[in-house]
Design an enzyme around this catalytic site. Structure first.
Site, PDB file in Angstrom:
ATOM      1  CD  GLU A   1      -1.272  -0.513   3.677  1.00 61.10           C
ATOM      2  OE1 GLU A   1      -2.430  -0.084   3.573  1.00 61.10           O
ATOM      3  OE2 GLU A   1      -0.859  -1.077   4.709  1.00 61.10           O
TER       4      GLU A   1
ATOM      5  CG  ASP B   1      -2.821   3.491   3.996  1.00 60.91           C
ATOM      6  OD1 ASP B   1      -2.289   4.276   4.785  1.00 60.91           O
ATOM      7  OD2 ASP B   1      -3.811   2.800   4.294  1.00 60.91           O
TER       8      ASP B   1
ATOM      9  CG  ASP C   1      -2.463 -22.058 -25.027  1.00 63.30           C
ATOM     10  OD1 ASP C   1      -3.278 -21.633 -24.184  1.00 63.30           O
ATOM     11  OD2 ASP C   1      -1.747 -21.304 -25.710  1.00 63.30           O
TER      12      ASP C   1
END
Ligand code: COA
Ligand code: MG
Length: 297
Positions: free
Chosen positions: A134, A161, A275
């Site tokens: 953060e 944050d 795939d």
């Protein structure tokens, strides 16, 4: 490389660690994980109260199936040593480490835990670690952080944050944090860790929460943080694959097994080339469906 994380973490509920009433509510909330908070959800002058309350909660409350995690204060804050020494004897299931910027911060927490494993005869490695990414530096150092310790289970993305750390402005669309959100999920996939998405702070806006969680699923996150009990059910539902998605994954896996037996690597399925990455995606869908009890393991 760590072994694949098997614990299901879809909705992870934050609860302020100094509020016994909320801790009791969280214990009965049905969230996959409850995060008993010592950091930003607790005022600076209430830290000691919160440590004692969390220990009491772990000793007395029945959390049912919910994982019991503690978020400590940042390593380097000066509060972390007391957070660890006072809560470790109560044997939580793991720790969330906030504002991780260097692998040494994870190693420091792991070193505090190791003696308890030995002297309390706890199962070695039973206490897990989850790193909150953060800050700008945390994003830049993701590779070193992701490989810091074998206890590390998950990288958690924290947008609120981060925005402060970047000097950005938080918007509903989230483009200001898109690079970081994507970097977290990419590093988690590369190092076989879970990726957990950030909180949706507007806890009354259920449509917005659902849209945000759906975006997280599409990006590859396996769970999302919650701050209010009402967010648990919507988040959990979004991370459970639909019947149609499960059926498609099962048909794809069956076709894969058949083609492998015939010695065919790449093959055509409903007009699309299949795939290995698509097979792995189908496997993840099936794992999520099994975790939700929608199909048997
Ligand atoms: N954990 C446990 N219980 C919670 C809760 C949580 N995170 N958030 C709300 N509740 C409880 C309330 O105590 C209330 O219980 P009651 O009906 O028995 O009285 C019920 O759920 C309804 O809550 P409500 O009135 O809608 O919200 P509030 O105004 O009480 O609380 C917040 C709003 C945002 C303060 C609260 O949700 C909260 O504390 N969230 C966690 C915040 C946090 O930890 N932040 C740090 C990480 S980002
Ligand atoms: Mg924070």
């Amino acid at each position: 490389m760590s072994t694949t994380v098997t614990r299901v973490r879809r909705a992870m509920l934050f609860t302020p660690g100094d509020d016994m009433k909320k801790l009791a509510k969280a214990a009965a909330s049905g969230a996959d994980s409850v995060i008993l908070d010592l950091e930003d959800g607790v005022a600076v002058n209430r830290k000691q109260e919160a440590r004692a309350t969390i220990v009491e909660a772990l000793k007395t409350l029945d959390f049912g199936r919910s994982e019991r995690l503690i978020r400590i204060n940042a390593v380097g804050s000066g509060l972390e040593a007391d957070d660890m020494t006072q809560t470790l004897p109560a044997h939580p299931d793991g720790y969330v480490i906030p504002k991780v910027e260097h692998p040494e911060q994870i190693a420091w927490v792991a070193e505090r835990i190791a003696p308890f494993d030995r002297y309390e005869s706890w199962e070695s490695g039973s206490i897990r670690l989850l790193a909150l990414i953060e800050t700008a530096l945390g994003v830049v150092n993701l590779k070193a952080i992701a490989t810091a310790d074998r206890r590390l289970d998950a990288l958690i993305f924290g947008a609120e944050d981060l925005v402060g750390s970047l000097g950005a402005v938080r918007t509903r669309e989230g483009w200001e944090v898109f690079y970081a959100r994507s970097a977290v999920v990419t590093h988690a996939a590369a190092y076989d860790l879970q990726a957990i998405d950030t909180v949706y702070v507007d806890f009354k806006d259920m449509d917005g929460l659902k849209t945000d969680a759906e975006q997280a699923v599409k990006m590859g996150f396996s769970g999302k943080l919650a701050i209010h009990p009402n967010q648990i059910e919507p988040i959990t539902q979004v991370f459970i694959p639909s019947d149609a998605t499960i059926a498609h994954a099962q048909r794809l896996m069956a076709a894969f097994v058949l083609n492998q037996a015939n010695g065919t690597g790449v093959f055509d399925f409903d007009g699309k080339m299949v795939d290995m990455p698509m097979i792995r995606a189908a496997e993840r869908v099936i794992q999520r469906a099994q975790a939700a009890g929608k199909i048997s393991s």
